[in-house]
Design a protein around this motif. Sequence first.
Motif, PDB file in Angstrom:
ATOM      1  N   GLY A  25      -0.262  11.949  15.240  1.00 30.72           N
ATOM      2  CA  GLY A  25       1.140  12.079  14.873  1.00 30.72           C
ATOM      3  C   GLY A  25       2.020  10.897  15.213  1.00 30.72           C
ATOM      4  N   ASP A  26       1.446   9.779  15.600  1.00 32.63           N
ATOM      5  CA  ASP A  26       2.223   8.604  15.991  1.00 32.63           C
ATOM      6  C   ASP A  26       2.677   7.833  14.745  1.00 32.63           C
ATOM      7  N   ARG A  27       3.940   8.042  14.364  1.00 26.91           N
ATOM      8  CA  ARG A  27       4.488   7.394  13.164  1.00 26.91           C
ATOM      9  C   ARG A  27       4.592   5.882  13.331  1.00 26.91           C
ATOM     10  N   ASP A  28       4.885   5.428  14.535  1.00 23.67           N
ATOM     11  CA  ASP A  28       4.976   3.986  14.772  1.00 23.67           C
ATOM     12  C   ASP A  28       3.617   3.319  14.575  1.00 23.67           C
ATOM     13  N   ALA A  29       2.561   3.979  15.012  1.00 24.93           N
ATOM     14  CA  ALA A  29       1.216   3.435  14.815  1.00 24.93           C
ATOM     15  C   ALA A  29       0.881   3.375  13.329  1.00 24.93           C
ATOM     16  N   PHE A  30       1.295   4.403  12.585  1.00 19.48           N
ATOM     17  CA  PHE A  30       1.025   4.390  11.154  1.00 19.48           C
ATOM     18  C   PHE A  30       1.825   3.287  10.463  1.00 19.48           C
ATOM     19  N   ALA A  31       3.050   3.082  10.901  1.00 19.34           N
ATOM     20  CA  ALA A  31       3.873   1.990  10.346  1.00 19.34           C
ATOM     21  C   ALA A  31       3.221   0.643  10.637  1.00 19.34           C
ATOM     22  N   GLU A  32       2.680   0.494  11.829  1.00 20.23           N
ATOM     23  CA  GLU A  32       1.992  -0.746  12.190  1.00 20.23           C
ATOM     24  C   GLU A  32       0.716  -0.917  11.356  1.00 20.23           C
ATOM     25  N   LEU A  33       0.004   0.180  11.129  1.00 19.60           N
ATOM     26  CA  LEU A  33      -1.178   0.147  10.275  1.00 19.60           C
ATOM     27  C   LEU A  33      -0.798  -0.280   8.864  1.00 19.60           C
ATOM     28  N   TYR A  34       0.292   0.268   8.353  1.00 15.67           N
ATOM     29  CA  TYR A  34       0.775  -0.115   7.027  1.00 15.67           C
ATOM     30  C   TYR A  34       1.087  -1.609   6.979  1.00 15.67           C
ATOM     31  N   ASP A  35       1.840  -2.083   7.971  1.00 13.98           N
ATOM     32  CA  ASP A  35       2.194  -3.502   8.011  1.00 13.98           C
ATOM     33  C   ASP A  35       0.953  -4.394   8.029  1.00 13.98           C
ATOM     34  N   ALA A  36      -0.074  -3.945   8.734  1.00  9.74           N
ATOM     35  CA  ALA A  36      -1.281  -4.757   8.888  1.00  9.74           C
ATOM     36  C   ALA A  36      -2.202  -4.698   7.675  1.00  9.74           C
ATOM     37  N   THR A  37      -2.138  -3.605   6.904  1.00 10.33           N
ATOM     38  CA  THR A  37      -3.123  -3.409   5.839  1.00 10.33           C
ATOM     39  C   THR A  37      -2.542  -3.396   4.431  1.00 10.33           C
ATOM     40  N   SER A  38      -1.245  -3.323   4.301  1.00  4.89           N
ATOM     41  CA  SER A  38      -0.654  -3.111   2.984  1.00  4.89           C
ATOM     42  C   SER A  38      -0.864  -4.279   2.020  1.00  4.89           C
ATOM     43  N   GLY A  39      -0.974  -5.486   2.527  1.00  2.13           N
ATOM     44  CA  GLY A  39      -1.240  -6.614   1.629  1.00  2.13           C
ATOM     45  C   GLY A  39      -2.577  -6.454   0.928  1.00  2.13           C
ATOM     46  N   LEU A  40      -3.597  -6.145   1.691  1.00  3.45           N
ATOM     47  CA  LEU A  40      -4.925  -5.918   1.122  1.00  3.45           C
ATOM     48  C   LEU A  40      -4.919  -4.683   0.220  1.00  3.45           C
ATOM     49  N   ALA A  41      -4.291  -3.613   0.697  1.00  2.00           N
ATOM     50  CA  ALA A  41      -4.252  -2.379  -0.085  1.00  2.00           C
ATOM     51  C   ALA A  41      -3.482  -2.572  -1.389  1.00  2.00           C
ATOM     52  N   TRP A  42      -2.415  -3.373  -1.359  1.00  2.00           N
ATOM     53  CA  TRP A  42      -1.648  -3.672  -2.572  1.00  2.00           C
ATOM     54  C   TRP A  42      -2.532  -4.384  -3.602  1.00  2.00           C
ATOM     55  N   ARG A  43      -3.261  -5.376  -3.149  1.00  2.00           N
ATOM     56  CA  ARG A  43      -4.133  -6.109  -4.075  1.00  2.00           C
ATOM     57  C   ARG A  43      -5.205  -5.185  -4.659  1.00  2.00           C
ATOM     58  N   PHE A  44      -5.720  -4.297  -3.826  1.00  2.00           N
ATOM     59  CA  PHE A  44      -6.722  -3.334  -4.284  1.00  2.00           C
ATOM     60  C   PHE A  44      -6.104  -2.372  -5.298  1.00  2.00           C
ATOM     61  N   ALA A  45      -4.926  -1.841  -4.991  1.00  5.31           N
ATOM     62  CA  ALA A  45      -4.234  -0.926  -5.914  1.00  5.31           C
ATOM     63  C   ALA A  45      -3.939  -1.619  -7.235  1.00  5.31           C
ATOM     64  N   ARG A  46      -3.508  -2.858  -7.171  1.00  6.18           N
ATOM     65  CA  ARG A  46      -3.206  -3.622  -8.382  1.00  6.18           C
ATOM     66  C   ARG A  46      -4.465  -3.837  -9.215  1.00  6.18           C
ATOM     67  N   SER A  47      -5.590  -4.084  -8.566  1.00  2.00           N
ATOM     68  CA  SER A  47      -6.831  -4.290  -9.308  1.00  2.00           C
ATOM     69  C   SER A  47      -7.306  -2.997  -9.974  1.00  2.00           C
ATOM     70  N   LEU A  48      -6.966  -1.869  -9.386  1.00  2.00           N
ATOM     71  CA  LEU A  48      -7.375  -0.585  -9.949  1.00  2.00           C
ATOM     72  C   LEU A  48      -6.415  -0.055 -11.004  1.00  2.00           C
ATOM     73  N   ALA A  49      -5.117  -0.234 -10.762  1.00  2.00           N
ATOM     74  CA  ALA A  49      -4.113   0.442 -11.581  1.00  2.00           C
ATOM     75  C   ALA A  49      -3.219  -0.493 -12.367  1.00  2.00           C
ATOM     76  N   GLY A  50      -3.348  -1.788 -12.155  1.00  2.00           N
ATOM     77  CA  GLY A  50      -2.499  -2.745 -12.848  1.00  2.00           C
ATOM     78  C   GLY A  50      -1.188  -2.963 -12.115  1.00  2.00           C
TER      79      GLY A  50
END
Length: 101
Positions: A25-50
Amino acid sequence: MSDAPRAGNCPVAAARGLLLQAGRGDRDAFAELYDATSGLAWRFARSLAGEANAAEVLVQGYVEAWRAAPRFDPAQGCALAWLLRHVERAASEQWSGGVAS
């Protein structure tokens, strides 16, 4: 969304720890996870969905990851792969018209 999420440096061990904290339930940890991984996840999402659909897929993938975080089991695999699987599922649901697979 005009700007793609920023690229982050996410060592696998850090992602694992942050995801475990988020699962408690640690929202700050999830926010930090997002900050650390969202660049890679964005590129992956873009490759899948345009480009036009990447933001929606990314958000839905992270929402689902937040909901599923208590069930993350590091013995079953890599946290980053687990997270990207949620992004992939979000893209798949988008292709199928929003019907869960």
